[in-house]
Each structure stands twice: as structure tokens, then as C-alpha cells.
Design a protein around this motif. Sequence first.
Motif, PDB file in Angstrom:
ATOM      1  N   ARG A  57       0.805  -1.216   0.000  1.00 12.23           N
ATOM      2  CA  ARG A  57       0.000   0.000   0.000  1.00 12.23           C
ATOM      3  C   ARG A  57       0.841   1.270   0.000  1.00 12.23           C
ATOM      4  NH1 ARG A  57      -3.809  -3.179   3.428  1.00 12.23           N
ATOM      5  NH2 ARG A  57      -5.753  -3.311   2.230  1.00 12.23           N
ATOM      6  N   HIS A  58       1.958   1.232   0.725  1.00 13.23           N
ATOM      7  CA  HIS A  58       2.730   2.464   0.925  1.00 13.23           C
ATOM      8  C   HIS A  58       4.131   2.439   0.326  1.00 13.23           C
ATOM      9  CE1 HIS A  58      -0.430   3.555   3.749  1.00 13.23           C
ATOM     10  NE2 HIS A  58      -0.212   2.449   4.436  1.00 13.23           N
ATOM     11  N   GLY A  59       4.566   1.290  -0.171  1.00 11.52           N
ATOM     12  CA  GLY A  59       5.925   1.171  -0.676  1.00 11.52           C
ATOM     13  C   GLY A  59       6.867   0.656   0.407  1.00 11.52           C
ATOM     14  N   ILE A  60       7.954   0.028  -0.019  1.00 10.73           N
ATOM     15  CA  ILE A  60       8.893  -0.558   0.937  1.00 10.73           C
ATOM     16  C   ILE A  60       9.539   0.527   1.809  1.00 10.73           C
ATOM     17  CG2 ILE A  60      11.117  -1.754   1.098  1.00 10.73           C
ATOM     18  CD1 ILE A  60      10.274  -3.575  -1.092  1.00 10.73           C
ATOM     19  N   GLU A  61       9.599   1.750   1.307  1.00 11.34           N
ATOM     20  CA  GLU A  61      10.179   2.838   2.084  1.00 11.34           C
ATOM     21  C   GLU A  61       9.405   3.098   3.377  1.00 11.34           C
ATOM     22  OE1 GLU A  61      11.067   3.182  -2.218  1.00 11.34           O
ATOM     23  OE2 GLU A  61       9.224   2.981  -1.050  1.00 11.34           O
ATOM     24  N   TYR A  62       8.201   2.529   3.480  1.00  6.14           N
ATOM     25  CA  TYR A  62       7.359   2.694   4.671  1.00  6.14           C
ATOM     26  C   TYR A  62       8.002   2.084   5.910  1.00  6.14           C
ATOM     27  CZ  TYR A  62       2.935   2.701   7.325  1.00  6.14           C
ATOM     28  OH  TYR A  62       1.947   2.915   8.259  1.00  6.14           O
TER      29      TYR A  62
END
Length: 328
Positions: free
Chosen positions: A272-277
Motif C-alpha cells: 500500500r505504501h511502498g517498501i520505504e514505509y
Amino acid sequence: MADLSTTYMGLSLRNPVIVGSSGLTGTVENVRKADEAGAGAIVLKSIFEEQIESQVAGLMESSEPALWHPEAAEYINRYGRENAVSEYLELISKVKDAVSVPIIGSIHCVTAGAWTDFAKRVEQAGADALELNVFVLPSDPRRSGQENEKVYFDIAEAVAGKVSIPVALKIGFYFSGLTQMITRLSRTPVSALVLFNRFYRLDFDIEKQRIVPGDRLSTPQETELPLRWISILSGTVSCDLAATTGVHDAEGVVKHLLAGAKAVQVCSAFYRHGIEYVDNLLGGVTDWMDRHGYDSIEAFRGRMSQEKSGNPAAYERVQFMKFSVGIE
């Protein structure tokens, strides 16, 4: 600054947030992003036993004349397996060259079979640990519960006994005696149990009247199941426990650590938010620790487990009561 470092399966982790096995962890680029975002460890995309069997079957069908010669049939069978396995081993090798964070290989097992040899090759490719994703759907009325459960022990004993790297067993909750099953599994050579596997879900398209996939991603409410059982089992099992399914924010991570988990795997939130989350999760955990005066994970891990609770019966309550929840 709060110290987020911890250990899991004997591995030193800079923090307890692990990127769970999924399509997101099937490339070197994404694994590198997870490392840069601060993940404590990364579980690579699973290699499926059924996938390999399907590839081998396809080769055999396309080479039907070869079935006239046993030697040729054996060669095709071996080639199909080797091709699928080699691609996965190459991914492990490339990822280990690209990052320093612990890398955990993942196998989706149905039987013990050839996985013992594969596990050794995963170790040789450089993986720091191995996660066995095991599930036997108890849908066959001809198989007893004991027969289904034996598969888990066969796989755990066969694979974990073959390698020197730590092995985790990722399981579901479809057992008649869940506490006893998990306790017994914790006494096998595995170093950790991951609770709980989120399986493929089906739904019905009532207009076209056909089966369609259910929700692929978890919801935050789903984490209540592993939270209950980790809090009950923490301190009583003979291996580490890791939480998975439904962890979407820092609050979810903190809850499982309070329950006694050594690590927390996250997957759907990254879709949902990207791995950077990962960085967002770690920031939230740090903020919570600072607010409550904890300088390390161990200072509060397991603080809300049943073992340390002043009200252990609350963890086993299975019925709503009007006075406690305010509903009929």
C-alpha cells in the motif's frame, strides 16, 4: 535515542521489523530499497513446491517421446527442478552481494521430499536463515488430523536437521489443539515459529457465478489473531516467535513486541505504501518508546504476555460480555 536492536533465530537484527516474503522481495532492487529504508531483515519471495512440480510436468508433456526412455525422462525431470532452483539460488547470491541486512530464504512446502537438498543449497548460496512456509489444508475427510500434523514435523525435522543456518516454520492456525501443536513444534530443531500464515482466500462472483480471488492484502483487524496466541505462548515455547498478518502501522509492531514476539513481519502495508514505509514504522516505534521511557526492545518485550499478566484469564476469554464491551 531508543535502541531498536534485537535478536531473532540467533541473528543480530538492527530492529525487529522484517519485510515478509512476497513479490516485493523477489528482486535485488526492492531488497536494496528495504535495506536502505532500515529493515531488520528480509524474507525473499517464496519458491513454491507446486511451482516446480508444474514446470517439470510441463517439460515432460512437451517431451512425450522421451517417456519411452527412462534415462531421458529422468534427465528432463532433473533439468526442470534444477532450472527453477538455480534461478532462486542466483537471487540469493545477488542479494547477499548487494546488502548487509540478514537475508532469509523461503520455501513453500507441501512435503519433506527434495527440500532437504534444496535447503543445503540455500545455505551454500549465502542465505542467513531459511523460512519454511508450510500448510496442509485439512479438507480431505480420509486424512486424520494426526496425519496432517505429521507433515509439519516431517518437514521441520528433515530440513532443519540438514543445515547449520537457523530455520523458521511459518504455519497457520488450523489445528484442533493449537497450543499443544505449537509447543511440540517449538521442540523440533526449528529456531522460530512465524504466526500466522495468511492463505489464499476465495470469493464468489455471483453475476458470472465463478470463483474469484478474495482480498489479497490483509487488514489491521487480522492481527488480533496472532496477537492473542503470541501473548499466550510467549515464554512457554522453546523457540522464538515472530508475528505476521495484519501489521500495518507502528502500533501493530509495538503490540506484538509487548505480547512477546521477537520479530514482526510486515507485507501488505508495503504494497500500500511502498517498501520505504519501513522508515515510518521504525519512527513510530521509536516515538512510542521515548514517550514511555523505554531505551531498548528488551525493556518491554513480553510485558503484556499472559505469563506476566495480572489477569491471565482475559487472554482466554472467548465470549463477549455486555458489561465489558457495551453490546448485547
